[in-house]
Design a protein around this motif. Structure first.
Motif, mmCIF file in Angstrom:
data_model
loop_
_atom_site.group_PDB
_atom_site.id
_atom_site.type_symbol
_atom_site.label_atom_id
_atom_site.label_comp_id
_atom_site.label_asym_id
_atom_site.label_seq_id
_atom_site.Cartn_x
_atom_site.Cartn_y
_atom_site.Cartn_z
ATOM 1 N N GLN A 82 2.279 -10.302 2.087
ATOM 2 C CA GLN A 82 2.735 -9.028 2.641
ATOM 3 C C GLN A 82 1.949 -7.862 2.056
ATOM 4 N N LEU A 83 1.690 -7.908 0.752
ATOM 5 C CA LEU A 83 0.900 -6.851 0.125
ATOM 6 C C LEU A 83 -0.517 -6.824 0.686
ATOM 7 N N TYR A 84 -1.102 -8.005 0.884
ATOM 8 C CA TYR A 84 -2.438 -8.071 1.483
ATOM 9 C C TYR A 84 -2.424 -7.459 2.888
ATOM 10 N N PHE A 85 -1.404 -7.804 3.663
ATOM 11 C CA PHE A 85 -1.293 -7.257 5.017
ATOM 12 C C PHE A 85 -1.155 -5.739 4.982
ATOM 13 N N ASP A 86 -0.319 -5.238 4.063
ATOM 14 C CA ASP A 86 -0.091 -3.793 3.979
ATOM 15 C C ASP A 86 -1.388 -3.047 3.662
ATOM 16 N N ARG A 87 -2.229 -3.636 2.808
ATOM 17 C CA ARG A 87 -3.502 -2.982 2.490
ATOM 18 C C ARG A 87 -4.351 -2.823 3.748
ATOM 19 N N VAL A 88 -4.448 -3.896 4.523
ATOM 20 C CA VAL A 88 -5.246 -3.841 5.748
ATOM 21 C C VAL A 88 -4.622 -2.872 6.746
ATOM 22 N N GLN A 89 -3.294 -2.919 6.872
ATOM 23 C CA GLN A 89 -2.612 -2.033 7.812
ATOM 24 C C GLN A 89 -2.833 -0.572 7.448
ATOM 25 N N ASN A 90 -2.796 -0.265 6.156
ATOM 26 C CA ASN A 90 -3.044 1.114 5.726
ATOM 27 C C ASN A 90 -4.445 1.565 6.112
ATOM 28 N N PHE A 91 -5.422 0.672 5.936
ATOM 29 C CA PHE A 91 -6.796 1.016 6.310
ATOM 30 C C PHE A 91 -6.893 1.279 7.815
#
Length: 203
Positions: A109-118
């Motif tokens: 989820q943290l990995y996904f959130d990083r990409v989503q923020n970008f």
């Protein structure tokens, strides 16, 4: 250089909580913070944040930043040490299985959130062109070949990280001499994520 820390069952249970993992993520990416600033950013009470900070410190993931702290407020920072989790260490430990699953799911989820923020942020065309969101789904590899692939990718990333660390160290030279190398003015923090795993065919 200090050896990486291998996460054991006790320290895994201490980390495997969505809020604790998020707190650690913020401290690792954005630097030291207080319970008040973390509370404002994460939308949790200062009491809740402080309790999780103490647990993270107890398990060695963070430490108090005494140089920033005051009598009224404590600052916390992530311990600058790489951690390694080997899932095979917990295969025969049913008591830790739940913590491992929670940790891995929150990590994804943290990995996904990083990409989503970008994706959600407004980056100029050159940064968008330099960045990469790709996948390769047609590889057929053995376990040994997959380990070799990951090792090669890690070597490339570590080579670039070592060069960046050298530039950063040169910039902090205290002898007043010109730096041997300099970090370019337009350099920004960059996240590189690797996910490689087998897929069970269907049909």
């Amino acid at each position: 250089m200090e050896q990486p820390r291998r996460i054991d069952a006790r320290s895994l249970r201490g980390l495997a909580h969505p809020l604790r993992m998020t707190i650690l993520e913020v401290l690792q990416l954005d630097g030291p913070a207080t319970s008040t600033t973390l509370s404002s950013r994460l939308g949790e009470s200062t009491g809740t944040i402080s309790w999780h900070l103490r647990l993270l410190a107890e398990h060695g993931y963070i430490e108090e930043d005494v140089e920033r702290g005051t009598k009224r407020e404590r600052w916390w920072r992530a311990v600058p040490r790489q951690t390694i989790l080997n899932q095979a260490d917990f295969v025969d430990d049913p008591e830790t299985k739940g913590s491992l699953q929670l940790y891995l799911r929150q990590l994804v989820q943290l990995y996904f959130d990083r990409v989503q923020n970008f994706v959600d942020e407004d980056w100029d065309g050159e940064w968008q062109h330099a960045s990469e969101i790709s996948d390769w789904r047609d590889l057929r590899l053995t376990k040994t070949q997959l380990r070799a692939l990951n090792a090669e990718l890690g070597e490339v990333i570590n080579r670039h990280k070592a060069a960046a660390d050298t530039r950063a160290a040169d910039a902090q030279r205290a002898d007043g001499q010109p730096a041997d190398t300099e970090t370019p003015a337009d350099a920004l923090p960059v996240v590189v994520q690797i996910q490689s795993f087998p897929r069970r065919p269907t049909g």
